[in-house]
Scaffold this motif. Structure first.
Motif, PDB file in Angstrom:
ATOM      1  N   GLU A  37     -10.292   6.337 123.931  1.00  0.00           N
ATOM      2  CA  GLU A  37     -11.015   5.130 124.375  1.00  0.00           C
ATOM      3  C   GLU A  37     -11.533   4.347 123.167  1.00  0.00           C
ATOM      4  O   GLU A  37     -11.447   3.117 123.119  1.00  0.00           O
ATOM      5  CB  GLU A  37     -12.195   5.529 125.268  1.00  0.00           C
ATOM      6  N   ARG A  38     -12.065   5.090 122.230  1.00  0.00           N
ATOM      7  CA  ARG A  38     -12.617   4.458 121.033  1.00  0.00           C
ATOM      8  C   ARG A  38     -11.532   3.683 120.277  1.00  0.00           C
ATOM      9  O   ARG A  38     -11.752   2.570 119.808  1.00  0.00           O
ATOM     10  CB  ARG A  38     -13.221   5.550 120.135  1.00  0.00           C
ATOM     11  N   SER A  39     -10.352   4.281 120.199  1.00  0.00           N
ATOM     12  CA  SER A  39      -9.284   3.586 119.467  1.00  0.00           C
ATOM     13  C   SER A  39      -8.816   2.345 120.230  1.00  0.00           C
ATOM     14  O   SER A  39      -8.447   1.344 119.620  1.00  0.00           O
ATOM     15  CB  SER A  39      -8.122   4.533 119.168  1.00  0.00           C
ATOM     16  N   THR A  40      -8.872   2.408 121.558  1.00  0.00           N
ATOM     17  CA  THR A  40      -8.526   1.216 122.346  1.00  0.00           C
ATOM     18  C   THR A  40      -9.533   0.095 122.095  1.00  0.00           C
ATOM     19  O   THR A  40      -9.156  -1.059 121.866  1.00  0.00           O
ATOM     20  CB  THR A  40      -8.508   1.562 123.856  1.00  0.00           C
ATOM     21  N   VAL A  41     -10.810   0.456 122.120  1.00  0.00           N
ATOM     22  CA  VAL A  41     -11.855  -0.549 121.888  1.00  0.00           C
ATOM     23  C   VAL A  41     -11.690  -1.169 120.501  1.00  0.00           C
ATOM     24  O   VAL A  41     -11.682  -2.397 120.342  1.00  0.00           O
ATOM     25  CB  VAL A  41     -13.266   0.088 122.022  1.00  0.00           C
ATOM     26  N   GLU A  42     -11.509  -0.308 119.491  1.00  0.00           N
ATOM     27  CA  GLU A  42     -11.411  -0.820 118.120  1.00  0.00           C
ATOM     28  C   GLU A  42     -10.188  -1.727 117.960  1.00  0.00           C
ATOM     29  O   GLU A  42     -10.259  -2.784 117.331  1.00  0.00           O
ATOM     30  CB  GLU A  42     -11.341   0.342 117.118  1.00  0.00           C
ATOM     31  N   LEU A  43      -9.079  -1.323 118.570  1.00  0.00           N
ATOM     32  CA  LEU A  43      -7.849  -2.102 118.414  1.00  0.00           C
ATOM     33  C   LEU A  43      -7.959  -3.464 119.097  1.00  0.00           C
ATOM     34  O   LEU A  43      -7.652  -4.499 118.489  1.00  0.00           O
ATOM     35  CB  LEU A  43      -6.657  -1.304 118.976  1.00  0.00           C
ATOM     36  N   VAL A  44      -8.406  -3.474 120.356  1.00  0.00           N
ATOM     37  CA  VAL A  44      -8.478  -4.757 121.073  1.00  0.00           C
ATOM     38  C   VAL A  44      -9.486  -5.691 120.411  1.00  0.00           C
ATOM     39  O   VAL A  44      -9.205  -6.879 120.190  1.00  0.00           O
ATOM     40  CB  VAL A  44      -8.826  -4.546 122.562  1.00  0.00           C
ATOM     41  N   LEU A  45     -10.656  -5.158 120.061  1.00  0.00           N
ATOM     42  CA  LEU A  45     -11.655  -6.016 119.416  1.00  0.00           C
ATOM     43  C   LEU A  45     -11.131  -6.534 118.072  1.00  0.00           C
ATOM     44  O   LEU A  45     -11.343  -7.693 117.727  1.00  0.00           O
ATOM     45  CB  LEU A  45     -12.975  -5.259 119.223  1.00  0.00           C
TER      46      LEU A  45
END
Lengths: 120, 158
Positions: free
Chosen positions: B50-58
């Protein structure tokens, strides 16, 4: 963008000494790979084990690095961390690279198997 | 309050359920803003994925603003607002840079996995793959992009 350059057998291993390949470092990354691979062996192995984050600019830089190699050279990837592997998988770019999970793929490259001893 | 009135460093405010991070339009500031944002979301105990998804999209959203809304090093500020709700993280970015060309968000085809693959055009593809409810609006001379990330769902207590 620092790369550690390790010649092994028929290949050259370029270890990326950065935790991020992103918009802020993509251009330097591409230039560093080009310079390190210039006149090198036909196998160029990019060791990505330290890279924890790669964005679309970083992905573009890896693809760009592959395209600017000499015609006889091939870019292979080693040790994609989960966040980096996700970007390659979602964009389907994992299909255009040979990707090694572990250092077992590097025959004779005993130096690579001991991270600590060779970390700079 | 104009975004341009802010200082040139990354600032972070947490108010009620909303996290606000304000930062200048520059690649290194994006890096810092991402770190600040993830730190501000730490209490959600996101999984690594989840954290990597948040970091990537942002990162993709922020980099688009830096590269296209404020092109060629134009100075400007970017504001990111995030609230956590039952259906995930509601995110909004605000900037007063150039409007989205044609007033609409890009909808790129999926990348082609071929040897001479393009080196760009992945950003919006990744944003669309990993986010929901994406809405762009130009309001009072500002860009506003809203989207939802299906992570860190706040589950109703029993």
């Amino acid at each position: 963008m620092d790369l550690q350059i390790l010649p092994i057998d028929d290949a050259i291993v370029l270890r990326v000494l950065a935790s991020r390949v992103d918009a802020a470092s993509a251009v330097q990354f591409k230039d560093a790979v080009r310079d390190a691979a210039h006149d090198g062996p036909h196998r160029v192995i990019l060791d990505m084990r330290q890279v924890q984050f790669l964005d679309s600019s970083g992905l573009g830089a890896v693809i760009g690095a592959m395209k600017q190699l000499a015609p006889k050279q091939r870019l292979e990837l080693l040790g994609l961390t989960p966040a980096v592997a996700k970007v390659f998988r979602l964009t389907r770019m994992e299909q255009i690279f040979t990707i090694h999970d572990g250092t077992g793929a590097l025959d004779g490259a005993t130096a690579l198997r001991n991270d600590q001893a060779h970390a700079s | 309050m104009s975004l341009r009135d802010e200082t040139d460093t990354v600032t972070c405010q947490s108010w009620r359920n909303e996290l606000r991070v304000i930062f200048p339009s520059a690649p290194l500031a994006v890096r810092e803003a991402l770190g600040t944002t993830l730190e501000g979301l730490r209490h959600l105990r996101l999984s690594c994925d989840e954290r990597s998804t948040v970091e990537l999209v942002l990162a993709e959203v922020m980099n688009n603003i830096v590269e296209h809304a404020y092109p060629d090093g134009t100075s400007g500020m970017i504001e990111m607002r995030i609230t956590n709700d039952r259906d995930g993280l509601h995110c909004m970015t605000i900037d007063d840079g150039a409007p989205m060309p044609g007033g609409a968000l890009p909808y790129p085809d999926p990348p082609l996995p071929v040897a001479d693959a393009a080196e760009g055009g992945f950003g919006w593809f990744l944003i669309r793959e990993l986010s929901s409810d994406l809405v762009y609006a130009r309001i009072d001379g500002r860009n506003r992009l809203e989207f939802r990330l299906d992570v860190g769902r706040k589950l109703p207590s029993c």
